[in-house]
Motif scaffolding. Structure first.
Motif, PDB file in Angstrom:
ATOM      1  N   LEU A   1       0.842  -1.191   0.000  1.00  0.00           N
ATOM      2  CA  LEU A   1       0.000   0.000   0.000  1.00  0.00           C
ATOM      3  C   LEU A   1       0.879   1.243   0.000  1.00  0.00           C
ATOM      4  CD1 LEU A   1      -2.564  -1.052   2.754  1.00  0.00           C
ATOM      5  CD2 LEU A   1      -2.903  -1.122   0.272  1.00  0.00           C
ATOM      6  N   GLU A   2       0.365   2.329  -0.536  1.00  0.00           N
ATOM      7  CA  GLU A   2       1.114   3.580  -0.593  1.00  0.00           C
ATOM      8  C   GLU A   2       1.115   4.261   0.771  1.00  0.00           C
ATOM      9  OE1 GLU A   2       0.607   6.199  -3.966  1.00  0.00           O
ATOM     10  OE2 GLU A   2      -0.407   4.572  -5.026  1.00  0.00           O
TER      11      GLU A   2
ATOM     12  N   GLY B   1      -1.353  -5.282   8.419  1.00  0.00           N
ATOM     13  CA  GLY B   1      -2.803  -5.420   8.402  1.00  0.00           C
ATOM     14  C   GLY B   1      -3.228  -6.578   7.531  1.00  0.00           C
ATOM     15  N   LYS B   2      -4.499  -6.951   7.681  1.00  0.00           N
ATOM     16  CA  LYS B   2      -5.043  -8.002   6.827  1.00  0.00           C
ATOM     17  C   LYS B   2      -6.533  -7.764   6.639  1.00  0.00           C
ATOM     18  CE  LYS B   2      -6.325 -11.678  10.028  1.00  0.00           C
ATOM     19  NZ  LYS B   2      -6.184 -13.100  10.304  1.00  0.00           N
TER      20      LYS B   2
ATOM     21  N   LEU C   1      -5.842  -4.294  11.906  1.00  0.00           N
ATOM     22  CA  LEU C   1      -4.412  -4.075  12.121  1.00  0.00           C
ATOM     23  C   LEU C   1      -3.906  -5.250  12.933  1.00  0.00           C
ATOM     24  CD1 LEU C   1      -4.412  -0.270  12.965  1.00  0.00           C
ATOM     25  CD2 LEU C   1      -3.589  -1.345  10.862  1.00  0.00           C
ATOM     26  N   ILE C   2      -2.691  -5.691  12.651  1.00  0.00           N
ATOM     27  CA  ILE C   2      -2.129  -6.852  13.338  1.00  0.00           C
ATOM     28  C   ILE C   2      -0.750  -6.502  13.878  1.00  0.00           C
ATOM     29  CG2 ILE C   2      -3.426  -8.519  11.944  1.00  0.00           C
ATOM     30  CD1 ILE C   2      -0.853  -8.876  10.256  1.00  0.00           C
TER      31      ILE C   2
ATOM     32  N   GLU D   1      -2.874   4.822   2.893  1.00  0.00           N
ATOM     33  CA  GLU D   1      -3.865   3.798   2.551  1.00  0.00           C
ATOM     34  C   GLU D   1      -4.152   2.855   3.714  1.00  0.00           C
ATOM     35  OE1 GLU D   1      -4.245   2.747  -1.975  1.00  0.00           O
ATOM     36  OE2 GLU D   1      -2.198   2.331  -1.314  1.00  0.00           O
ATOM     37  N   LEU D   2      -3.119   2.467   4.462  1.00  0.00           N
ATOM     38  CA  LEU D   2      -3.333   1.571   5.599  1.00  0.00           C
ATOM     39  C   LEU D   2      -4.230   2.236   6.640  1.00  0.00           C
ATOM     40  CD1 LEU D   2      -2.499  -1.266   6.681  1.00  0.00           C
ATOM     41  CD2 LEU D   2      -0.757  -0.076   8.017  1.00  0.00           C
ATOM     42  N   GLU D   3      -3.974   3.497   6.939  1.00  0.00           N
ATOM     43  CA  GLU D   3      -4.790   4.218   7.914  1.00  0.00           C
ATOM     44  C   GLU D   3      -6.227   4.357   7.436  1.00  0.00           C
ATOM     45  OE1 GLU D   3      -1.790   5.144   6.899  1.00  0.00           O
ATOM     46  OE2 GLU D   3      -0.559   5.729   8.598  1.00  0.00           O
TER      47      GLU D   3
END
Length: 149
Positions: free
Chosen positions: A7-8, A58-59, A113-114, A13-15
């Motif tokens: 992800l960028e 994350g997943k 989130l992991i 993007e994750l947030e």
């Protein structure tokens, strides 16, 4: 099949996925390259930010997949715009993906989130942003820390 997806980081993007603001990701190319035709509903995507630390953070589970036929630039842009509420792309990302002939849209569910962990990329010669793996355990790097007894 499971997939490791980059992800960028600069686009957060994750947030956006973690907050629920973003529920869909897109990939595209001039031809039918990964992940085109290789992702199915129910598969797990594992997420790494492209900031160089190589840590999975994350997943999510794939809820829905759309593999486009060959698109013109205007058709690709229209498809992106129709899904923008779930994609939440920046103007730069829209420009990037709208220029692709083949798009893959993946709606996600159960994002979490992991605890971060590293993966071994040595079996992947290319520096692609999409790595198909049978299971994440095949590429997960086990910690070398010893437990104190």
């Amino acid at each position: 099949m499971e997939h490791v997806v980059y992800l960028e980081a600069k686009e957060k993007e994750l947030e956006k996925l973690a907050s629920g603001e973003k529920q869909m990701i897109v990939r595209g190319a001039a031809g039918r390259k990964l992940p085109y035709g290789r992702v199915v509903c129910g598969e797990v995507l594992w997420f790494i930010e492209n900031k160089g630390d190589g840590m999975v953070r994350g997943k999510a589970v794939v809820k829905r997949v759309f593999n486009s036929e060959k698109l013109s630039a205007s058709e690709a842009l229209q498809l992106i715009e129709e899904n923008q509420l779930m994609l939440r792309l920046s103007p730069a990302q829209i420009k990037r993906w709208a220029g692709k002939r083949y798009l893959v849209l993946m709606e996600l569910q159960n994002f979490e989130l992991i605890p971060p962990f590293a993966i071994d990329r040595s079996d992947f010669g290319n520096m692609d942003d999409w790595l198909p793996v049978k299971t994440i355990e095949q590429v997960r790097v086990l910690s070398l820390e010893k437990t104190v007894t």
